[in-house]
Design a protein around this motif. Structure first.
Motif, PDB file in Angstrom:
ATOM      1  N   ARG A   1       0.998  -1.647   0.338  1.00 33.57           N
ATOM      2  CA  ARG A   1      -0.167  -0.188   0.769  1.00 33.57           C
ATOM      3  C   ARG A   1       1.116   0.951   0.312  1.00 33.57           C
ATOM      4  N   GLY A   2       1.177   1.632  -1.414  1.00 34.68           N
ATOM      5  CA  GLY A   2       1.705   2.877  -0.973  1.00 34.68           C
ATOM      6  C   GLY A   2       2.961   3.119  -0.838  1.00 34.68           C
ATOM      7  N   GLY A   3       3.646   1.362  -1.328  1.00 27.32           N
ATOM      8  CA  GLY A   3       5.066   1.268  -1.823  1.00 27.32           C
ATOM      9  C   GLY A   3       5.164   0.410  -0.155  1.00 27.32           C
ATOM     10  N   ALA A   4       4.629   0.937   0.989  1.00 23.10           N
ATOM     11  CA  ALA A   4       5.109  -0.060   1.905  1.00 23.10           C
ATOM     12  C   ALA A   4       4.578  -1.589   2.167  1.00 23.10           C
ATOM     13  N   ALA A   5       4.995  -2.624   2.507  1.00 25.11           N
ATOM     14  CA  ALA A   5       4.997  -3.449   2.723  1.00 25.11           C
ATOM     15  C   ALA A   5       4.088  -4.079   4.097  1.00 25.11           C
ATOM     16  N   ILE A   6       3.264  -5.021   4.042  1.00 23.69           N
ATOM     17  CA  ILE A   6       1.464  -5.441   5.227  1.00 23.69           C
ATOM     18  C   ILE A   6       2.036  -6.810   5.119  1.00 23.69           C
TER      19      ILE A   6
ATOM     20  N   LEU B   1      -3.597  -7.799   9.838  1.00 24.97           N
ATOM     21  CA  LEU B   1      -4.755  -8.024   8.521  1.00 24.97           C
ATOM     22  C   LEU B   1      -5.007  -9.722   8.039  1.00 24.97           C
ATOM     23  N   VAL B   2      -6.115  -9.802   7.953  1.00 22.47           N
ATOM     24  CA  VAL B   2      -6.393 -10.841   8.156  1.00 22.47           C
ATOM     25  C   VAL B   2      -7.306 -11.025   6.020  1.00 22.47           C
TER      26      VAL B   2
END
Length: 173
Positions: free
Chosen positions: A82-87, A124-125
């Motif tokens: 999201r926006g380049g950031a890993a989640i 997050l699931v």
């Protein structure tokens, strides 16, 4: 490796609760049979892809009667951006109870355990399902991921296609 705990499940005495990540071969085969029987999906076919097949991070939570799995929930590690950031996330899937064991609280028990396991590891699931109402009681909400609209461009000339085969080394590669 995995963990195991004896004790009664909700409404079901004598079952063993196991968490496998990854499952040993004999238990993986039993999990694969349950998924094939309930979802008509052959996960055993992934073994043909070697290291590119099964994700070694896949976690199976199950209730077992001896060597037979009677209820299962799986968690698949995922990385979203999201926006380049890993989640870091876990995808929940293959949640099922054998028909002859339904109505005894096994599904709720495994879902609660799977979500507690996930919540301790990620924020997050995700779940894809054809029956969202079944999962609302566990806190899931429907989210539209993407929607695209526009004209469909058709390539000029005849299209060439063929069915891929897991039995053809070139197709597997």
């Amino acid at each position: 490796g995995g963990t195991e705990r004896r004790g009664p499940a909700v409404g079901e005495a004598g079952l063993v609760f196991r968490v496998d990540a990854p499952a040993p071969a004999e238990r993986q085969a039993a999990i694969d049979r349950l998924i094939r029987d309930e979802f008509e999906i052959d996960l055993g076919a992934l073994d043909r892809f070697g290291r590119s097949g099964r994700d070694p991070g896949f976690v199976s939570l199950g209730r077992w009667a001896g060597a037979a799995i009677v209820a299962h929930v799986g968690l698949q590690p995922m990385t979203l951006r999201r926006g380049g950031a890993a989640i870091a996330a876990l995808g929940l899937g293959f949640a099922t109870v054998r028909p002859d064991r339904r109505g005894r609280g096994l599904f709720r028990d495994l879902m609660e355990r799977a979500l507690a396991f996930a919540d301790a590891r990620v924020g997050l699931v995700l779940l894809e399902t054809e029956d969202p109402d079944l999962y609302r009681r566990f806190g899931f909400a429907e989210v539209v991921e993407h929607s695209f609209a526009g004209p469909l461009a058709v390539a000029a000339g005849p299209a060439e296609a063929r069915r891929l085969s897991l039995d053809a080394a070139g197709d597997v590669a």
